[in-house]
Design a protein around this motif. Sequence first.
Motif, PDB file in Angstrom:
ATOM      1  N   LYS A 291       5.071   4.081   2.083  1.00  0.00           N
ATOM      2  CA  LYS A 291       6.167   5.094   1.718  1.00  0.00           C
ATOM      3  C   LYS A 291       6.607   6.235   2.760  1.00  0.00           C
ATOM      4  O   LYS A 291       7.739   6.458   2.880  1.00  0.00           O
ATOM      5  CB  LYS A 291       5.719   5.932   0.310  1.00  0.00           C
TER       6      LYS A 291
ATOM      7  N   TRP B  43      10.686   1.558  -1.360  1.00  0.00           N
ATOM      8  CA  TRP B  43      10.392   2.418  -2.658  1.00  0.00           C
ATOM      9  C   TRP B  43      11.560   2.408  -3.495  1.00  0.00           C
ATOM     10  O   TRP B  43      11.550   1.838  -4.585  1.00  0.00           O
ATOM     11  CB  TRP B  43       9.957   3.916  -2.326  1.00  0.00           C
TER      12      TRP B  43
ATOM     13  N   LEU C 259       4.190   0.559  -5.023  1.00  0.00           N
ATOM     14  CA  LEU C 259       3.331   1.158  -4.218  1.00  0.00           C
ATOM     15  C   LEU C 259       1.838   1.398  -4.931  1.00  0.00           C
ATOM     16  O   LEU C 259       1.775   2.103  -5.834  1.00  0.00           O
ATOM     17  CB  LEU C 259       3.796   2.212  -3.439  1.00  0.00           C
TER      18      LEU C 259
ATOM     19  N   ASP D  18      -2.056   2.725  -4.502  1.00  0.00           N
ATOM     20  CA  ASP D  18      -3.204   3.486  -3.751  1.00  0.00           C
ATOM     21  C   ASP D  18      -4.303   2.957  -3.907  1.00  0.00           C
ATOM     22  O   ASP D  18      -5.036   3.047  -5.163  1.00  0.00           O
ATOM     23  CB  ASP D  18      -3.115   5.065  -4.453  1.00  0.00           C
TER      24      ASP D  18
ATOM     25  N   LYS E 175       0.951  -1.055  -0.037  1.00  0.00           N
ATOM     26  CA  LYS E 175       0.049   0.046   0.152  1.00  0.00           C
ATOM     27  C   LYS E 175       0.786   1.370  -0.026  1.00  0.00           C
ATOM     28  O   LYS E 175       1.927   1.411   0.547  1.00  0.00           O
ATOM     29  CB  LYS E 175      -0.991   0.074   1.301  1.00  0.00           C
ATOM     30  N   LYS E 176       0.252   2.452  -0.737  1.00  0.00           N
ATOM     31  CA  LYS E 176       1.069   3.527  -0.912  1.00  0.00           C
ATOM     32  C   LYS E 176       1.613   4.129   0.432  1.00  0.00           C
ATOM     33  O   LYS E 176       2.474   4.789   0.744  1.00  0.00           O
ATOM     34  CB  LYS E 176       0.290   4.639  -1.739  1.00  0.00           C
TER      35      LYS E 176
END
Length: 240
Positions: A100, A110, A116, A118, A96-97
């Motif tokens: 990060k 990353w 990643l 969203d 999941k984003k």
Amino acid sequence: MLYGIRMLLLALHFVGVGLLGLLIGVCRPFNPANSPLFARLYAKPALRILGLDVRASIDTLHALPPGYVIVANHQSNHDLFVLGGIVPERTVSMGKKSLKWVPLFGQLYWLSGNVLVDRSNAFQARKALKATTRTLREQHTSIWVFPEGTRNPAPELLPFKKGAFQMAIDAGVPIVPVCVSHYAKGLNLNRWRSGRVEIQALPPLPTEGLGPEDIPALRQACQAQMQACIEHLDQRAAQG
């Protein structure tokens, strides 16, 4: 007492690997060799710190050339250490984003070339899915996915999401299920030997000739095989 010592050592180890990893990641950003390297750096010392006995039968993961989809059950944050030591070469994962923004780990994740996503943005999620499909097909890189979509320590697997299976079918690559015995609820970090984990990679599921209409059946078959295997692994782990 032992729990506190372990958490302190684990935190120091986590920071140390993060700093070393960032240095390597900046020197060779987004290299698919980064992810397996960093996974091992996190995993091997951490398993000793945690006192976890991990026994893995993963010949399937090394029998295929890179370029397949790995699906595994996801139990806790400790999966980073439990599974890190078995990540095949040229393998990245989908996460999941929000990862990060986790200090050190997120930036390292990353720079390792991981994907990643969203999940709240359907357009961006589809875009990421297409990009990973190209990665599978053109860059000889495997993708590691947790198809349940969230951590689940319960005995029954949650319904699998279709993304991993859609990627594999679109790219025409096999799916390799990886099953992990349930360790999260039984983990006792106040014991010298905190627990035992059994891991097994199942035979690959071919996707050649399959289309979008085959996703539900493929997803259900994969989940059924993994559920049966996990139950068997739980029995083996309980026997010591």
